[in-house]
Design an enzyme around this catalytic site. Structure first.
Site, short mmCIF file in Angstrom:
data_model
loop_
_atom_site.label_atom_id
_atom_site.label_comp_id
_atom_site.label_asym_id
_atom_site.label_seq_id
_atom_site.Cartn_x
_atom_site.Cartn_y
_atom_site.Cartn_z
N GLU A 40 8.53 35.76 -37.31
CA GLU A 40 8.41 35.02 -36.28
C GLU A 40 6.55 35.83 -36.15
OE1 GLU A 40 9.33 37.41 -32.05
OE2 GLU A 40 7.27 36.77 -31.94
N ARG A 44 -1.61 34.01 -31.97
CA ARG A 44 -2.87 34.46 -31.40
C ARG A 44 -4.00 35.01 -32.29
NH1 ARG A 44 1.66 38.96 -29.57
NH2 ARG A 44 2.05 40.28 -31.16
N LYS A 128 14.93 36.94 -26.14
CA LYS A 128 14.26 38.09 -27.25
C LYS A 128 13.56 39.01 -25.98
CE LYS A 128 9.48 39.33 -28.39
NZ LYS A 128 8.45 39.03 -29.19
C1 3PG Z 1 5.76 41.22 -30.37
O1 3PG Z 1 5.69 40.57 -30.40
O2 3PG Z 1 7.29 40.90 -30.47
C2 3PG Z 1 4.99 42.15 -30.43
O3 3PG Z 1 3.74 42.73 -30.77
C3 3PG Z 1 5.75 43.60 -31.60
O4 3PG Z 1 5.86 44.40 -31.27
P1 3PG Z 1 5.35 45.38 -32.21
O5 3PG Z 1 4.34 45.41 -32.18
O6 3PG Z 1 5.69 46.78 -31.43
O7 3PG Z 1 6.68 45.71 -33.66
#
Ligand code: 3PG
Length: 209
Positions: A40, A44, A128
């Site tokens: 993914e 951003r 999600k």
């Molecule tokens: C996302 O956008 O899904 C999160 O920023 C990922 O979460 P994490 O950095 O806590 O793994």
């Protein structure tokens, strides 16, 4: 591909934030060399849309989704850029409708039973769970399995290498997501060997092992 096929190919989905387009190709190669299939890429950074193609060229076996989808224009631009699936942090009604109409495999973000039910009403079965750890983590997912047994989740947010196996043991978890495999700092420093090693550990994790 359908969302079920994508989730079958994924046990751990690295969540990536790419600041420099030049990092996209070596990052894709490291993740693929580690054995991961599904990633993914977050929408951003300025180069996120261009990075989809750069990653595909560098590692054609990767299935690259776009995350941080917040509005209708994000859906269009991500699909135009070649994203294979879409992930959103939340599920506003308008966005659910745009995702549904797009026909693209999607994981709408949910963090409450009501949001799960709204997304289910909009036609989604896979979601999600974000932000997983702050929003209740494993006890929350266990509580939802009774009243909402037909929904599967990709928990993401605050999950690291240590927590991931316990999530993957739950019956309503299809995969987990997280940035620990390739953090912003690792990408910026070009730590491709570390990323490949982390990807290898993640790729060997099993669903309900
Ligand atoms: C996302 O956008 O899904 C999160 O920023 C990922 O979460 P994490 O950095 O806590 O793994």
């Amino acid at each position: 591909m359908t969302i079920d096929e994508i989730l079958k190919a994924a046990t751990v989905i690295p969540v990536l934030e790419i600041e420099k387009l030049a990092d996209a190709a070596p990052l894709a190669r490291a993740l693929s060399a580690g054995g991961l299939r599904v990633v993914e890429l977050t929408l951003r950074t300025n180069c996120a849309l261009e990075a989809v193609n750069a990653m595909r060229m560098a590692a054609p076996d990767l299935i690259i989704g776009m995350g941080t989808i917040r509005r209708a224009s994000d859906v269009r631009s991500s699909l135009d850029a070649g994203a294979a699936f879409l992930v959103s942090p939340g599920s506003p009604t308008d966005l659910l409708e745009v995702l549904r109409k797009s026909g693209a495999p999607s994981l709408p973000g949910v963090a409450t039973a009501s949001e799960v039910m709204a997304a289910q009403d909009a036609g989604f079965r896979a979601m999600k769970f974000f932000p997983a750890e702050p929003a209740g983590g494993i006890p929350f997912l266990k509580s939802l399995a009774g009243p909402l047994p037909d929904i599967v989740f990709c928990p993401t947010g605050g999950i690291g290498e240590e927590q991931a196996p316990a999530y993957l043991a739950l019956p309503n978890v299809a995969c987990v997501g997280g940035s620990w495999i390739a953090t912003k700092a690792m990408i910026a420093a070009g730590e491709w060997a570390t990323i490949e090693r982390n990807a290898g550990i993640a790729a060997r994790m099993k669903i309900r092992a």
